[in-house]
Design a protein around this motif. Structure first.
Motif, short mmCIF file in Angstrom:
data_model
loop_
_atom_site.label_atom_id
_atom_site.label_comp_id
_atom_site.label_asym_id
_atom_site.label_seq_id
_atom_site.Cartn_x
_atom_site.Cartn_y
_atom_site.Cartn_z
N UNK A 30 0.84 -1.19 0.00
CA UNK A 30 0.00 0.00 0.00
C UNK A 30 0.88 1.25 0.00
N UNK A 31 0.63 2.18 -0.92
CA UNK A 31 1.34 3.44 -0.96
C UNK A 31 2.75 3.38 -1.51
N UNK A 32 3.14 2.26 -2.09
CA UNK A 32 4.51 2.09 -2.60
C UNK A 32 4.55 2.26 -4.10
N UNK A 140 -8.98 2.60 -8.00
CA UNK A 140 -8.07 1.48 -7.76
C UNK A 140 -7.19 1.72 -6.54
N UNK A 141 -6.81 0.62 -5.89
CA UNK A 141 -5.77 0.75 -4.86
C UNK A 141 -4.43 0.21 -5.36
N UNK A 174 -1.01 1.76 -4.26
CA UNK A 174 0.26 1.22 -4.71
C UNK A 174 0.37 1.41 -6.22
N UNK A 175 1.59 1.58 -6.72
CA UNK A 175 1.80 1.83 -8.14
C UNK A 175 2.96 0.98 -8.64
N UNK A 176 2.76 0.34 -9.80
CA UNK A 176 3.83 -0.39 -10.47
C UNK A 176 3.98 0.21 -11.86
N UNK A 187 13.62 9.56 -9.41
CA UNK A 187 13.15 10.51 -8.40
C UNK A 187 11.77 10.16 -7.89
N UNK A 188 11.00 9.40 -8.65
CA UNK A 188 9.59 9.19 -8.33
C UNK A 188 9.27 7.74 -7.97
N UNK A 189 10.28 6.99 -7.59
CA UNK A 189 10.02 5.59 -7.25
C UNK A 189 10.68 5.22 -5.93
N UNK A 190 10.04 4.31 -5.21
CA UNK A 190 10.58 3.85 -3.92
C UNK A 190 11.50 2.65 -4.09
#
Length: 253
Positions: A30-32, A140-141, A174-176, A187-190
């Protein structure tokens, strides 16, 4: 309690006798924001199809959170150029979305004033944001983006990824993302997953960028990789030594 939205456990995909993906173990929380990078033919799109459920794994397991809702932003979408259609109408295809929901999705995508614009008059960057807005209509989550900035210039890609980070911050999803180039998205990814049929390595963007697996995969020497990272370094991040960051990379043989 696990924060996993989706998880692959030793997942493999075969097309006939050809093995496309092998022993993929990964998760998205979640949130990644997770970015999957790799050269052409490395299995990135196949991995996305497996995550969406369009392809059934040959081996292994795909575990989804009970409340999982997936939004998908494709690489491209072809529309008949002779068909007159406003953004508002395009957003409502095939129908059933309220005016407020469409307006909110366009706002989250950073294009609140484009609803009356003709789709065919949009720039490439604007159209990708419309596709992002459509993906957000289902609340979406987990959001999947398949090289959604392909064809955009560096500025357009950077602006789009900035918007993606804002979507994550506002919605907590969450985003892939699939990408060819680490230096554009770092810069925009964990977390970064380096893919070439299997996971070569994964970890924080800078740590992966400095790893020998990444350099070998993309044919970069150490100086070239360092230049890419320096040009796109997020200066607000804490400054740690290369040795410290190297410890954040999971190497897979």
């Amino acid at each position: 309690m696990s924060n996993n939205l989706i998880k692959c456990e030793a997942l493999s995909v075969h097309f006939g006798k050809r093995r496309v993906l092998h022993d993929i173990t990964m998760s998205v929380d979640v949130g990644e924001i997770v970015t999957v990078i790799g050269p052409n033919g490395s299995g990135k799109t196949t991995l996305f199809k497996a995550l969406i459920g369009a392809i059934k794994p040959s081996v292994g397991a795909l575990i989804k959170a009970p409340n999982l809702k997936i939004g998908y932003v494709p690489q491209k979408l072809h529309i008949d150029e002779t068909l007159p259609m406003t953004v508002k109408r395009f957003m409502n295809l095939p129908g059933g979305h309220s005016v407020n929901k469409v307006a909110k999705a366009l706002e989250y995508a950073g294009i609140p004033s484009l609803d009356k614009q003709q789709v065919m008059d949009l720039s490439g960057g604007q159209f990708q944001r419309v596709l992002l807005a459509r993906a957000l209509l289902g609340s979406p989550n987990l959001l999947l983006l398949d090289e959604a900035t392909q064809g955009l210039d560096h500025r357009g890609a950077a602006d789009f990824y900035r918007q993606i980070a804002e979507v994550r911050d506002r919605l907590g999803c969450g985003i892939v993302m699939i990408s060819h180039e680490l230096h554009v998205v770092m810069r925009r990814t964990d977390r970064v997953i380096c893919l070439n049929g299997h996971i070569c390595c994964q970890g924080e963007p800078e740590a992966v960028g400095e790893s020998p697996e990444y350099r070998t995969l993309f044919g970069l020497d150490k100086d070239e990789a360092a230049l890419y990272l320096h040009q796109n370094h997020h200066h607000s991040e804490s400054k740690r030594s290369s040795a410290d960051r190297a410890g954040d990379v999971q190497h897979v043989r």
